[in-house]
Write a protein that holds these residues in place. Structure first.
Motif, mmCIF file in Angstrom:
data_model
loop_
_atom_site.group_PDB
_atom_site.id
_atom_site.type_symbol
_atom_site.label_atom_id
_atom_site.label_comp_id
_atom_site.label_asym_id
_atom_site.label_seq_id
_atom_site.Cartn_x
_atom_site.Cartn_y
_atom_site.Cartn_z
ATOM 1 N N LYS A 1 58.909 58.802 23.893
ATOM 2 C CA LYS A 1 59.759 58.152 22.765
ATOM 3 C C LYS A 1 60.939 58.750 22.572
ATOM 4 O O LYS A 1 61.733 58.117 21.970
ATOM 5 N N TYR A 2 61.074 59.939 22.733
ATOM 6 C CA TYR A 2 62.277 60.571 22.053
ATOM 7 C C TYR A 2 62.691 62.054 22.982
ATOM 8 O O TYR A 2 61.796 62.576 23.669
ATOM 9 N N ILE A 3 63.908 62.252 22.867
ATOM 10 C CA ILE A 3 64.314 63.596 23.553
ATOM 11 C C ILE A 3 65.110 64.309 22.253
ATOM 12 O O ILE A 3 66.132 63.449 21.740
ATOM 13 N N PRO B 1 56.441 65.940 23.313
ATOM 14 C CA PRO B 1 55.452 66.538 23.952
ATOM 15 C C PRO B 1 54.278 65.660 23.972
ATOM 16 O O PRO B 1 53.212 66.120 24.854
ATOM 17 N N SER B 2 54.299 64.603 23.473
ATOM 18 C CA SER B 2 53.027 63.616 23.557
ATOM 19 C C SER B 2 53.162 62.981 25.002
ATOM 20 O O SER B 2 51.863 62.703 25.484
ATOM 21 N N VAL C 1 60.750 67.928 33.701
ATOM 22 C CA VAL C 1 60.980 68.945 33.031
ATOM 23 C C VAL C 1 60.762 68.725 31.602
ATOM 24 O O VAL C 1 61.534 67.684 31.323
ATOM 25 N N LYS C 2 59.985 69.486 30.620
ATOM 26 C CA LYS C 2 60.023 69.050 29.523
ATOM 27 C C LYS C 2 60.810 69.876 28.637
ATOM 28 O O LYS C 2 61.238 69.236 27.314
ATOM 29 N N ARG D 1 58.824 53.703 28.200
ATOM 30 C CA ARG D 1 57.991 53.736 29.205
ATOM 31 C C ARG D 1 57.678 55.151 29.327
ATOM 32 O O ARG D 1 58.133 56.159 28.827
ATOM 33 N N LYS D 2 56.293 55.550 29.854
ATOM 34 C CA LYS D 2 55.712 56.810 30.077
ATOM 35 C C LYS D 2 56.577 57.728 30.746
ATOM 36 O O LYS D 2 56.737 58.937 30.699
ATOM 37 N N ALA D 3 57.207 57.191 32.061
ATOM 38 C CA ALA D 3 57.788 57.992 33.027
ATOM 39 C C ALA D 3 59.212 57.279 33.461
ATOM 40 O O ALA D 3 59.355 56.154 33.492
ATOM 41 N N ASN D 4 60.174 58.144 33.271
ATOM 42 C CA ASN D 4 61.614 57.691 33.651
ATOM 43 C C ASN D 4 61.499 57.653 35.303
ATOM 44 O O ASN D 4 61.271 58.934 35.915
ATOM 45 N N LYS D 5 62.033 56.759 35.935
ATOM 46 C CA LYS D 5 62.027 56.359 37.348
ATOM 47 C C LYS D 5 63.336 56.657 37.734
ATOM 48 O O LYS D 5 63.537 56.378 38.972
#
Length: 366
Positions: A141-143, A136-137, A115-116, A345-349
């Motif tokens: 990198k951030y929330i 959005p990239s 969920v973005k 990292r690109k995806a939170n696991k």
């Protein structure tokens, strides 16, 4: 912590004179953990959830530890520095504090990694609203999180029931400042109410005939089925309004989560938020998720506290005069949480099983 009638960690009574003594509180926490075989000297990270706000100005953004306001607690907690208060209890730990509704928003972001952007409404003593918006990239990198208490304090919903509201706010004629009415003030019935007073815990207690601030004659109890029906209709109207507010800033939310003890009774009764854009150009529907079980909600909140340790707060924006100076609300507080290098990292696991990942917004022609 706050209940002077409760027992201490060893089962004894707590003296009213020490109920809000922060030194005694630290000792009670240490005793409680030791009773459960937890060695405080081996704890590496401690995060406190604050039922209020944390000081963000003039402090290290890497270590948020100072309470700014906790309305439901004693005023003695204002200015409390968790780091200084508990450093002897947790000598080897890094300590931080996080407002509870921001923790809820980060928890949803953690457990729904696809969920973005989302809106989180927490129903407790009073409704609270928080939002999150992911990088959005796609590089994680951030929330960006936001606390929007002005949305619940000043947004009104139409009431299609005869039960009105209690409390409220007004403008003081002498000072021109907005002040809170006493909880015994009421307009029953009334055609509309601010979300803050349409869905607070005193309202639910009134539906049950147990509001301590009102005479019994003006709060005849409803049965659970009727009370839940009225509560759900009010919640639906509030979600619709809040989703519209979100849209005005971020565009449509991918999902709306409703958490808190007064939310679980509405599980399965609300499936989406429906609203028109401000210019009435289009109508939208957004999925709504209300976890069925309270322990699932608690897990999401706890996940948010743990998730916060992966970030540093790099930027804070609070538009206009800080309403916190008035001690009871805030207009808007936007934080940029930048991921620490060791966690990028690109995806939170993290585990995701709340049903919110990848939800689509449905566009409906007006």
């Amino acid at each position: 912590w706050e209940d002077k009638k409760s027992g201490d960690a060893n089962g004894g009574s707590i003296s009213p004179s020490t109920a809000f003594d922060t030194v005694v509180v630290a000792e009670r926490i240490r005793s409680h953990l030791e009773r459960h075989q937890i060695d405080c000297t081996k704890v590496h990270r401690v995060v406190f959830s604050v039922p209020g706000t944390v000081e963000l100005a003039g402090v290290s953004r890497d270590r948020l530890t100072v309470v700014k306001n906790m309305p439901s607690f004693s005023r003695r907690f204002r200015g409390l520095d968790f780091q200084k208060t508990f450093e002897s209890t947790f000598p080897g730990s890094k300590i931080s504090a996080l407002s509870d509704n921001m923790g809820a928003a980060l928890g949803v972001a953690c457990m729904s990694p696809k969920v973005k952007c989302g809106l989180v409404l927490v129903l407790g003593t009073a409704p609270a609203v928080a939002t999150f918006f992911r990088d959005p990239s796609g590089k994680d990198k951030y929330i960006e999180t936001g606390i929007w208490q002005s949305w619940v304090w000043f947004s009104k919903i139409q009431l299609d029931d005869p039960y009105g509201y209690c409390g409220g706010i007004k403008t003081d004629k002498q000072t021109g400042r907005i002040v809170v009415k006493p909880p015994s003030a009421h307009k029953i019935p009334h055609r509309q109410a601010r979300i803050r007073f349409a869905l607070d815990n005193n309202t639910w207690l009134r539906f049950m005939g147990r509001n301590p601030h009102l005479d019994k004659s003006i709060q005849p109890p409803l049965d659970m089925k009727d009370a839940t029906r009225v509560w759900t209709r009010r919640l639906q109207s509030s979600i619709n309004k809040l989703a519209e507010k979100f849209h005005d800033i971020y565009g449509p939310p991918e999902v709306v989560y409703v958490l808190g003890g007064n939310a679980t009774r509405c599980h399965g009764m609300i499936s989406c938020a429906s609203y028109e854009t401000t210019d009435h150009a289009i109508k939208l529907q957004v999925p709504v998720i209300i976890p069925k079980e309270d322990n699932r909600q608690q897990l999401m909140h706890m996940a948010g506290l743990v998730f916060s340790t992966q970030f540093k707060v790099k930027q804070v924006f609070a538009p206009g005069q800080d309403p916190l100076a008035r001690g009871w609300t805030r207009g808007g507080e936007i934080c940029m949480w930048v991921k620490r290098k060791e966690f990028r990292r690109k995806a939170n696991k993290a585990a995701s099983g709340t049903g919110g990942g990848g939800a689509d917004v449905k566009k409906v022609e007006p």
